[in-house]
Enzyme design. Structure first.
Site, short mmCIF file in Angstrom:
data_model
loop_
_atom_site.label_atom_id
_atom_site.label_comp_id
_atom_site.label_asym_id
_atom_site.label_seq_id
_atom_site.Cartn_x
_atom_site.Cartn_y
_atom_site.Cartn_z
CB CYS A 141 -0.87 -0.03 1.25
SG CYS A 141 -1.79 1.49 1.53
CB CYS A 194 -2.71 3.93 -5.93
SG CYS A 194 -4.04 2.99 -5.15
N1 DGL Z 1 -3.79 0.58 -2.73
C1 DGL Z 1 -3.37 1.55 -1.77
C2 DGL Z 1 -2.24 2.38 -2.26
O1 DGL Z 1 -1.35 1.82 -2.88
C3 DGL Z 1 -4.46 2.25 -0.98
C4 DGL Z 1 -5.53 2.91 -1.79
C5 DGL Z 1 -6.68 3.39 -0.94
O2 DGL Z 1 -7.21 2.63 -0.13
O3 DGL Z 1 -7.06 4.57 -1.08
O4 DGL Z 1 -2.15 3.56 -2.05
#
Ligand code: DGL
Length: 244
Positions: free
Chosen positions: A71, A173
């Site tokens: 994440c 993301c």
């Molecule tokens: N997939 C995550 C990232 O890489 C989090 C996205 C989210 O929940 O807003 O930032």
């Protein structure tokens, strides 16, 4: 060696997938998707720290040897976590990108598509490349709701905000990795932190003895999931994104 991955929901599966494609069953894998608290991109730094602590506390009882933060949003704040509180090391996407940019020289600006919280952290300023940030708040809620088609349209809309002179894009993301199609790759050069962290891991002391041997297939994987919220349909979406 048992690897733990976590994200706000489905996005981190792109990092897990990159690891499985590279290492197959040489490791065992545990994935934590905090779907009850998605999207992380709308959370405050304090909330993100609390959410990460919950996840690491949960993972303590799962025999995890090493955690990979899948994440970007929370990994911007990972250095504020006291690592001595946990029995495993934690690798962060942000640190992987920082390391990557010590060797990647670019004189042209690079677009950075990411969540609002990631952009607000301003940590990309540490990369020493000219970044053109674009927050993409609409994508993650659509993906978490299983509406991949609308998420793809939203992704296209954000891409249209990239100035024409910019040809390189960081997929900031992990959710967005699933939205990049060949037609996009014709137009842009994408830098995917999921691939960066996988390559760095392959070069690291953790896996050096594994990668010297032949790659294995993905059969007989020791792979388990924990999603904090999700019905059968959600789990099917996860399976199809992972597509292994
Ligand atoms: N997939 C995550 C990232 O890489 C989090 C996205 C989210 O929940 O807003 O930032």
């Amino acid at each position: 060696m048992r690897l733990g991955f976590y994200d706000s929901g489905l996005g981190g599966l792109s990092v897990l997938k990159a690891f499985i494609e590279r290492f197959g069953n040489k490791f065992s894998y545990f994935y934590y998707g905090d779907s009850a608290n998605a999207p992380y991109g709308e959370k405050t730094p304090q909330q993100l720290l609390e959410l990460m602590k919950n996840i690491f506390n949960f993972m303590q009882d799962k025999d995890i040897d090493l955690v990979i933060s899948a994440c970007n949003t929370s990994s911007m704040y990972l250095d504020q976590i006291d690592k001595d509180d946990y029995p495993f090391e934690i690798l962060s996407l942000f640190s992987a990108m920082k390391k990557f940019f010590t060797t990647y020289a670019s004189t042209s600006p690079i677009a950075f598509l990411a969540t609002q919280a990631t952009i607000d952290s301003k940590r990309y300023l540490e990369w020493n490349v000219e970044i053109y940030p674009i927050a993409c708040p609409a994508i993650v809620p659509l993906m978490e709701a299983g509406d991949l088609e609308s998420a793809k349209l939203a992704f296209d809309e954000y891409l249209s905000q990239v100035p024409p002179e910019i040809k390189t894009i960081i997929i900031g993301c992990t959710h967005y990795s699933f939205l990049v199609e060949n037609r996009h790759k014709i137009k842009y050069n994408f830098i995917d932190p999921a691939e960066i962290i996988t390559s760095q891991f392959a070069d690291s002391v953790y896996s050096i003895s594994f990668v010297r041997s032949a790659p294995s297939d993905s059969l007989n994987l020791d792979l388990s999931f924990h999603f904090t919220k999700g019905d059968q349909v959600y789990f099917q979406t996860a399976q199809s994104l992972l597509a292994i």
